[in-house]
Design a protein around this motif. Structure first.
Motif, PDB file in Angstrom:
ATOM      1  N   SER A  28       0.832  -1.203   0.000  1.00  0.00           N
ATOM      2  CA  SER A  28       0.000   0.000   0.000  1.00  0.00           C
ATOM      3  C   SER A  28       0.865   1.250   0.000  1.00  0.00           C
ATOM      4  O   SER A  28       0.367   2.360  -0.119  1.00  0.00           O
ATOM      5  N   ASN A  58       0.223  13.012   2.555  1.00  0.00           N
ATOM      6  CA  ASN A  58      -1.219  12.775   2.672  1.00  0.00           C
ATOM      7  C   ASN A  58      -1.625  11.331   2.457  1.00  0.00           C
ATOM      8  O   ASN A  58      -2.807  11.038   2.309  1.00  0.00           O
ATOM      9  N   THR A  59      -0.669  10.400   2.445  1.00  0.00           N
ATOM     10  CA  THR A  59      -1.079   9.007   2.249  1.00  0.00           C
ATOM     11  C   THR A  59      -1.756   8.499   3.524  1.00  0.00           C
ATOM     12  O   THR A  59      -1.440   8.940   4.623  1.00  0.00           O
ATOM     13  N   LYS A  60      -2.676   7.562   3.320  1.00  0.00           N
ATOM     14  CA  LYS A  60      -3.489   7.070   4.434  1.00  0.00           C
ATOM     15  C   LYS A  60      -2.646   6.524   5.576  1.00  0.00           C
ATOM     16  O   LYS A  60      -2.897   6.782   6.746  1.00  0.00           O
ATOM     17  N   LEU A  61      -1.623   5.732   5.236  1.00  0.00           N
ATOM     18  CA  LEU A  61      -0.828   5.040   6.261  1.00  0.00           C
ATOM     19  C   LEU A  61       0.534   5.697   6.483  1.00  0.00           C
ATOM     20  O   LEU A  61       1.400   5.121   7.130  1.00  0.00           O
ATOM     21  N   GLN A  62       0.698   6.885   5.960  1.00  0.00           N
ATOM     22  CA  GLN A  62       1.974   7.614   6.108  1.00  0.00           C
ATOM     23  C   GLN A  62       3.146   6.743   5.685  1.00  0.00           C
ATOM     24  O   GLN A  62       4.146   6.605   6.404  1.00  0.00           O
ATOM     25  N   ASN A 134      -6.667  -1.454  -2.147  1.00  0.00           N
ATOM     26  CA  ASN A 134      -5.597  -0.446  -2.199  1.00  0.00           C
ATOM     27  C   ASN A 134      -5.691   0.343  -3.495  1.00  0.00           C
ATOM     28  O   ASN A 134      -5.939  -0.207  -4.553  1.00  0.00           O
ATOM     29  N   THR A 135      -5.466   1.638  -3.394  1.00  0.00           N
ATOM     30  CA  THR A 135      -5.441   2.458  -4.607  1.00  0.00           C
ATOM     31  C   THR A 135      -4.049   3.040  -4.789  1.00  0.00           C
ATOM     32  O   THR A 135      -3.287   3.153  -3.839  1.00  0.00           O
ATOM     33  N   GLU A 137      -2.222   5.905  -4.741  1.00  0.00           N
ATOM     34  CA  GLU A 137      -2.553   7.228  -4.200  1.00  0.00           C
ATOM     35  C   GLU A 137      -1.767   8.358  -4.849  1.00  0.00           C
ATOM     36  O   GLU A 137      -2.196   9.501  -4.852  1.00  0.00           O
TER      37      GLU A 137
END
Ligand code: CA
Length: 145
Positions: A28, A58-62, A134-135, A137
């Protein structure tokens, strides 16, 4: 050296983009490459600025990883976001940098970038495995300053 074309042919660039795509296919995490000639800021500061400009914070999981290279300055930085930085072994980024630098010293920028992408990708795969939904990002294209 003054033109990024001297560093990477279009074919090389496509190989680097493909390496990012492959690395990201099992995680991811997000990897980006930014190339520019030179920076007036200290390179770590500039890499942090680029990290922010590319919205890599700004990624979801840093778990974004930026490879920043200022080629006229002969300087590069690998910068991981907090999520990935917190879990890799403390000398991981230095080890990765050393391997990349070996290629760079030989003038082989493509291999250096791909080596960094592959190593970062391996760690991302372990700590942030790809999961359903998962995209992608962040763009896999090389960014230029
Ligand atoms: Ca991506």
């Amino acid at each position: 050296m003054s033109d990024v074309r001297d560093l990477l042919s279009r074919e090389d660039e496509l190989d680097v983009i493909e390496a990012i795509r492959l690395a990201e296919s099992v995680t991811s995490g997000e990897i980006r490459v930014h190339l520019e000639r030179s920076s007036t800021l200290p390179h770590l500061e500039r890499a942090k600025e680029v990290f922010h400009l590319l919205k890599m914070d700004n990624t979801k999981l840093q778990n974004g990883v930026l490879i920043y290279l200022a080629y006229d300055d002969h300087q590069f930085v690998i910068l991981g976001d907090r999520g990935i930085d917190a879990v890799v072994e403390p000398d991981f980024w230095d080890t990765t940098k050393d391997l990349m630098a070996t290629h760079f010293r030989n003038g082989d920028f493509k291999s250096g970038l791909i080596a960094g992408i592959e190593l970062a990708g391996e760690r991302l795969r372990i700590y942030f495995p790809w999961t359903e939904g998962n995209t992608d990002e962040l763009s896999n294209e090389i960014s230029r300053g």
